[in-house]
Design a protein around this motif. Structure first.
Motif, PDB file in Angstrom:
ATOM      1  N   LEU A  79       0.316 -11.478  -4.739  1.00 25.82           N
ATOM      2  CA  LEU A  79       1.604 -11.091  -4.147  1.00 25.82           C
ATOM      3  C   LEU A  79       2.748 -11.855  -4.810  1.00 25.82           C
ATOM      4  O   LEU A  79       3.807 -11.284  -5.087  1.00 25.82           O
ATOM      5  CB  LEU A  79       1.594 -11.343  -2.637  1.00 25.82           C
ATOM      6  N   ASP A  80       2.534 -13.133  -5.088  1.00 24.99           N
ATOM      7  CA  ASP A  80       3.562 -13.924  -5.771  1.00 24.99           C
ATOM      8  C   ASP A  80       3.812 -13.423  -7.187  1.00 24.99           C
ATOM      9  O   ASP A  80       4.925 -13.525  -7.689  1.00 24.99           O
ATOM     10  CB  ASP A  80       3.160 -15.397  -5.830  1.00 24.99           C
ATOM     11  N   ARG A  81       2.780 -12.891  -7.828  1.00 25.26           N
ATOM     12  CA  ARG A  81       2.911 -12.436  -9.215  1.00 25.26           C
ATOM     13  C   ARG A  81       3.321 -10.969  -9.319  1.00 25.26           C
ATOM     14  O   ARG A  81       3.597 -10.500 -10.416  1.00 25.26           O
ATOM     15  CB  ARG A  81       1.584 -12.627  -9.938  1.00 25.26           C
ATOM     16  N   ALA A  82       3.332 -10.234  -8.211  1.00 22.86           N
ATOM     17  CA  ALA A  82       3.660  -8.800  -8.233  1.00 22.86           C
ATOM     18  C   ALA A  82       5.110  -8.604  -8.651  1.00 22.86           C
ATOM     19  O   ALA A  82       5.948  -9.486  -8.468  1.00 22.86           O
ATOM     20  CB  ALA A  82       3.411  -8.180  -6.863  1.00 22.86           C
ATOM     21  N   GLY A  87      10.000  -2.663  -2.459  1.00 26.43           N
ATOM     22  CA  GLY A  87       9.444  -1.421  -1.955  1.00 26.43           C
ATOM     23  C   GLY A  87       8.319  -0.873  -2.802  1.00 26.43           C
ATOM     24  O   GLY A  87       7.884   0.246  -2.578  1.00 26.43           O
ATOM     25  N   SER A  88       7.828  -1.618  -3.784  1.00 23.39           N
ATOM     26  CA  SER A  88       6.819  -1.079  -4.681  1.00 23.39           C
ATOM     27  C   SER A  88       5.486  -0.884  -3.959  1.00 23.39           C
ATOM     28  O   SER A  88       5.146  -1.604  -3.024  1.00 23.39           O
ATOM     29  CB  SER A  88       6.640  -1.981  -5.901  1.00 23.39           C
ATOM     30  N   ALA A  89       4.723   0.101  -4.423  1.00 23.86           N
ATOM     31  CA  ALA A  89       3.435   0.421  -3.801  1.00 23.86           C
ATOM     32  C   ALA A  89       2.435  -0.716  -3.999  1.00 23.86           C
ATOM     33  O   ALA A  89       1.645  -1.018  -3.104  1.00 23.86           O
ATOM     34  CB  ALA A  89       2.892   1.717  -4.390  1.00 23.86           C
ATOM     35  N   ALA A  90       2.472  -1.363  -5.163  1.00 17.81           N
ATOM     36  CA  ALA A  90       1.533  -2.463  -5.434  1.00 17.81           C
ATOM     37  C   ALA A  90       1.768  -3.618  -4.465  1.00 17.81           C
ATOM     38  O   ALA A  90       0.818  -4.164  -3.900  1.00 17.81           O
ATOM     39  CB  ALA A  90       1.674  -2.936  -6.877  1.00 17.81           C
ATOM     40  N   ARG A  91       3.011  -3.986  -4.267  1.00 16.61           N
ATOM     41  CA  ARG A  91       3.323  -5.068  -3.316  1.00 16.61           C
ATOM     42  C   ARG A  91       2.925  -4.683  -1.903  1.00 16.61           C
ATOM     43  O   ARG A  91       2.421  -5.504  -1.146  1.00 16.61           O
ATOM     44  CB  ARG A  91       4.815  -5.417  -3.354  1.00 16.61           C
ATOM     45  N   GLY A  92       3.122  -3.427  -1.552  1.00 11.74           N
ATOM     46  CA  GLY A  92       2.744  -2.970  -0.214  1.00 11.74           C
ATOM     47  C   GLY A  92       1.247  -3.070   0.023  1.00 11.74           C
ATOM     48  O   GLY A  92       0.803  -3.499   1.088  1.00 11.74           O
TER      49      GLY A  92
END
Length: 146
Positions: A79-82, A87-92
């Motif tokens: 999550l820190d490296r995302a 609002g990105s799908a990867a972070r979600g």
């Protein structure tokens, strides 16, 4: 003056990217504190399994907690490296994984505390766990930083 945009070159508001704030381990440096912490957790797991004297429930509980913590720390690092867009799908997806892992760890420890007859009565323990889970969901998904 009150509606003036902050200057992007202000080092207090936008510090330069360094090893400590860009989410990496410093370009190849070994994260010794993390490694020592994980080694301590592994030793603790081994000691708990040894002291369980074959009790499969205890061994399953401590193994679950250890693996859950490893996955939780790994997901938090991801999550820190995302990428920064909130609002990105990867972070979600990563945030959902962090919340699920934290919720399952909270439920496991609450179950253990409630079953052991510790000072808070079981309904109080479960109420506190539910408040933690709901508060985490609210903070992580509803009231996210815009």
């Amino acid at each position: 003056m009150a509606n003036q945009k902050p200057d992007d070159s202000d080092p207090l508001l936008n510090p330069p990217a360094t090893a400590s704030n860009r989410g990496s381990n410093g370009g190849g440096r070994t994260p010794w504190a993390s490694l020592i912490g994980f080694a301590g957790l592994a030793v603790n797991l081994a000691l708990c399994i040894y002291r369980a004297e074959g009790d499969r429930g205890t061994i399953a509980f401590v193994s679950f907690a250890y693996l859950n913590l490893l996955l939780l720390f790994w997901c938090i690092r991801q999550l820190d490296r995302a990428p920064p867009p909130h609002g990105s799908a990867a972070r979600g997806r990563i945030r959902a994984a962090v919340w699920i892992l934290a919720t399952s760890l909270t439920a496991a420890f609450t179950w253990k505390v409630a079953a052991g007859g510790a000072p808070p009565p079981p309904p109080v323990a479960w109420l506190m766990a539910a408040a933690t889970v709901v508060g985490g969901f609210y903070g992580f998904f509803v009231h996210e930083e815009k």
